[in-house]
Design a protein around this motif. Structure first.
Motif, PDB file in Angstrom:
ATOM      1  N   GLN A  40       9.619  23.412 -45.617  1.00  0.00           N
ATOM      2  CA  GLN A  40       9.850  23.947 -46.959  1.00  0.00           C
ATOM      3  C   GLN A  40       9.910  25.475 -46.928  1.00  0.00           C
ATOM      4  OE1 GLN A  40      10.689  22.284 -49.668  1.00  0.00           O
ATOM      5  NE2 GLN A  40      10.883  24.240 -50.777  1.00  0.00           N
ATOM      6  N   LYS A  43      13.298  26.569 -45.572  1.00  0.00           N
ATOM      7  CA  LYS A  43      14.374  26.446 -46.564  1.00  0.00           C
ATOM      8  C   LYS A  43      14.314  27.571 -47.594  1.00  0.00           C
ATOM      9  CE  LYS A  43      14.733  21.402 -46.134  1.00  0.00           C
ATOM     10  NZ  LYS A  43      14.511  20.103 -46.810  1.00  0.00           N
ATOM     11  N   GLU A  44      13.113  27.991 -47.928  1.00  0.00           N
ATOM     12  CA  GLU A  44      12.958  29.066 -48.909  1.00  0.00           C
ATOM     13  C   GLU A  44      13.278  30.430 -48.303  1.00  0.00           C
ATOM     14  OE1 GLU A  44       8.944  28.689 -50.188  1.00  0.00           O
ATOM     15  OE2 GLU A  44       9.278  26.817 -51.308  1.00  0.00           O
ATOM     16  N   PRO A  47      18.145  30.923 -46.872  1.00  0.00           N
ATOM     17  CA  PRO A  47      19.119  30.148 -47.658  1.00  0.00           C
ATOM     18  C   PRO A  47      20.284  29.634 -46.816  1.00  0.00           C
ATOM     19  CG  PRO A  47      18.454  32.109 -48.850  1.00  0.00           C
ATOM     20  CD  PRO A  47      17.863  32.239 -47.472  1.00  0.00           C
ATOM     21  N   TYR A  49      20.223  28.256 -44.106  1.00  0.00           N
ATOM     22  CA  TYR A  49      19.854  26.988 -43.459  1.00  0.00           C
ATOM     23  C   TYR A  49      20.562  25.806 -44.121  1.00  0.00           C
ATOM     24  CZ  TYR A  49      16.979  23.018 -41.973  1.00  0.00           C
ATOM     25  OH  TYR A  49      16.549  21.807 -41.469  1.00  0.00           O
ATOM     26  N   HIS A  50      20.695  25.841 -45.445  1.00  0.00           N
ATOM     27  CA  HIS A  50      21.312  24.739 -46.181  1.00  0.00           C
ATOM     28  C   HIS A  50      22.795  24.600 -45.858  1.00  0.00           C
ATOM     29  CE1 HIS A  50      17.685  24.361 -48.717  1.00  0.00           C
ATOM     30  NE2 HIS A  50      17.657  25.679 -48.669  1.00  0.00           N
ATOM     31  N   ASP A  51      23.427  25.669 -45.370  1.00  0.00           N
ATOM     32  CA  ASP A  51      24.863  25.653 -45.090  1.00  0.00           C
ATOM     33  C   ASP A  51      25.186  25.280 -43.648  1.00  0.00           C
ATOM     34  OD1 ASP A  51      25.688  26.656 -47.729  1.00  0.00           O
ATOM     35  OD2 ASP A  51      24.715  28.515 -47.110  1.00  0.00           O
ATOM     36  N   ASN A  53      25.327  22.872 -40.288  1.00  0.00           N
ATOM     37  CA  ASN A  53      25.475  21.431 -40.100  1.00  0.00           C
ATOM     38  C   ASN A  53      24.189  20.859 -39.511  1.00  0.00           C
ATOM     39  OD1 ASN A  53      25.559  21.606 -37.169  1.00  0.00           O
ATOM     40  ND2 ASN A  53      27.705  22.220 -37.323  1.00  0.00           N
ATOM     41  N   SER A  54      24.097  19.550 -39.445  1.00  0.00           N
ATOM     42  CA  SER A  54      22.845  18.905 -39.033  1.00  0.00           C
ATOM     43  C   SER A  54      22.441  19.284 -37.613  1.00  0.00           C
ATOM     44  CB  SER A  54      22.970  17.383 -39.157  1.00  0.00           C
ATOM     45  OG  SER A  54      24.042  16.901 -38.350  1.00  0.00           O
ATOM     46  N   GLN A  57      21.019  22.808 -37.729  1.00  0.00           N
ATOM     47  CA  GLN A  57      19.691  22.779 -38.347  1.00  0.00           C
ATOM     48  C   GLN A  57      18.647  22.276 -37.359  1.00  0.00           C
ATOM     49  OE1 GLN A  57      20.190  20.342 -41.845  1.00  0.00           O
ATOM     50  NE2 GLN A  57      20.896  22.054 -43.106  1.00  0.00           N
ATOM     51  N   ARG A  61      15.486  24.413 -35.960  1.00  0.00           N
ATOM     52  CA  ARG A  61      14.101  23.933 -36.097  1.00  0.00           C
ATOM     53  C   ARG A  61      13.404  23.882 -34.743  1.00  0.00           C
ATOM     54  NH1 ARG A  61      16.616  19.995 -39.422  1.00  0.00           N
ATOM     55  NH2 ARG A  61      16.211  18.416 -37.819  1.00  0.00           N
TER      56      ARG A  61
END
Length: 285
Positions: A40, A43-44, A47, A49-51, A53-54, A57, A61
């Motif tokens: 969490q 992600k905060e 930003p 990170y949301h764009d 691809n898997s 990401q 991580r």
């Protein structure tokens, strides 16, 4: 003869075991799952990170997990380091490693965090003359040594990304730059021909920024989004360009297209397109 073979095998084992153990340890640490709190916070804090691809990401991580395990965070001037600070800094440091072979800053062991802008002593030498002075700083990266950051300044950078500043990206760009043994604005490329255009583009943009720093905006010259601090040296230019590349990518691609393409090739990422900008159709990006 058998004793000689045994000695050879023992020597090979002594040489190979540490190499394989280091690889195993890195892969093991990268396979560790971030906690829900850490995810969490990631992600905060990031930003972008949301764009991703898997696959990107997952790679990010993994590097963050390795970074958090291997690096020591030390609070200075009474700062109590918390998980938010650790994850935020790790996220930006590891963003610079996406898509490139790496061991996650293996020569970095310690991060020093100050609550705000801090004062450091500068030493200048000219021949046999050595002078000292104090200067206010938001961060610094020591060659083969620690990274120092002002948490207050980083928080402000994250609150106002449109300014194009991010002290964590700046200082870790220096750590990326030092991978070839030098702070010189030319990072280590995986293949010798990957940076064929790097010197020409960087030199042109660096001298353009130096001219702006010295004379201001000249008639006919296109505007720049790069901080004038980058005019100090090629190493600072690379760090400043990296900040703009990630924080204001659409503006940078528009005003510095060749520089943006070189950084995109090196960092294996096109953040301008990821955050909603139309893809650049120029060859090679």
């Amino acid at each position: 003869m058998s004793a000689f073979i045994a000695i050879i095998l023992l020597a090979l084992a002594i040489w190979l075991i540490p190499i394989h153990y280091r690889r195993w340890r890195i892969n093991y640490r990268r396979a560790q799952v971030l906690t829900q709190e850490q995810l969490q916070l990631l992600k905060e804090a990031l930003p972008l990170y949301h764009d991703l691809n898997s696959g990107q990401q997952k790679e990010l991580r993994g590097n963050i997990a390795l970074f958090l395990h291997d690096k020591e965070f030390v609070g200075c001037e009474g700062l109590q380091v918390n998980e938010k600070m650790k994850v935020t800094i790790a996220a930006h440091a590891c963003l610079l490693l996406l898509g490139r072979k790496n061991e996650c800053y293996p020569n970095l062991y310690t991060l020093l965090l100050y609550p705000d802008t801090y004062v450091a002593q500068e030493t200048h030498r000219e021949g046999y003359i050595e002078t000292h002075k104090h200067s206010a700083r938001e961060g610094e990266a020591h060659y083969r040594g620690p990274v120092v950051l002002s948490w207050g300044d980083l928080e402000e950078d994250l609150e106002f990304p449109q300014r194009g500043h991010n002290v964590a990206l700046h200082e870790f760009a220096h750590k990326v730059d030092e991978e070839d043994g030098y702070f010189d604005g030319r990072p280590l490329f995986e293949k010798s021909n990957d940076g064929d255009n790097w010197a020409a583009v960087m030199s042109q943009e660096f001298h353009r920024l130096r001219q702006k720093a010295e004379f201001g905006q000249l008639p006919g010259d296109s505007p720049s989004v790069l901080d004038l601090y980058g005019a100090q040296s090629p190493a600072e230019f690379f760090a400043v360009a990296t900040e703009s590349f990630y924080t204001i990518p659409i503006a940078m691609r528009s005003l510095h297209p060749e520089l943006y393409r070189e950084l995109s090739r090196f960092y294996r990422l096109d953040p301008a397109t990821l955050v909603g900008g139309k893809a650049d159709s120029s060859p090679g990006l």
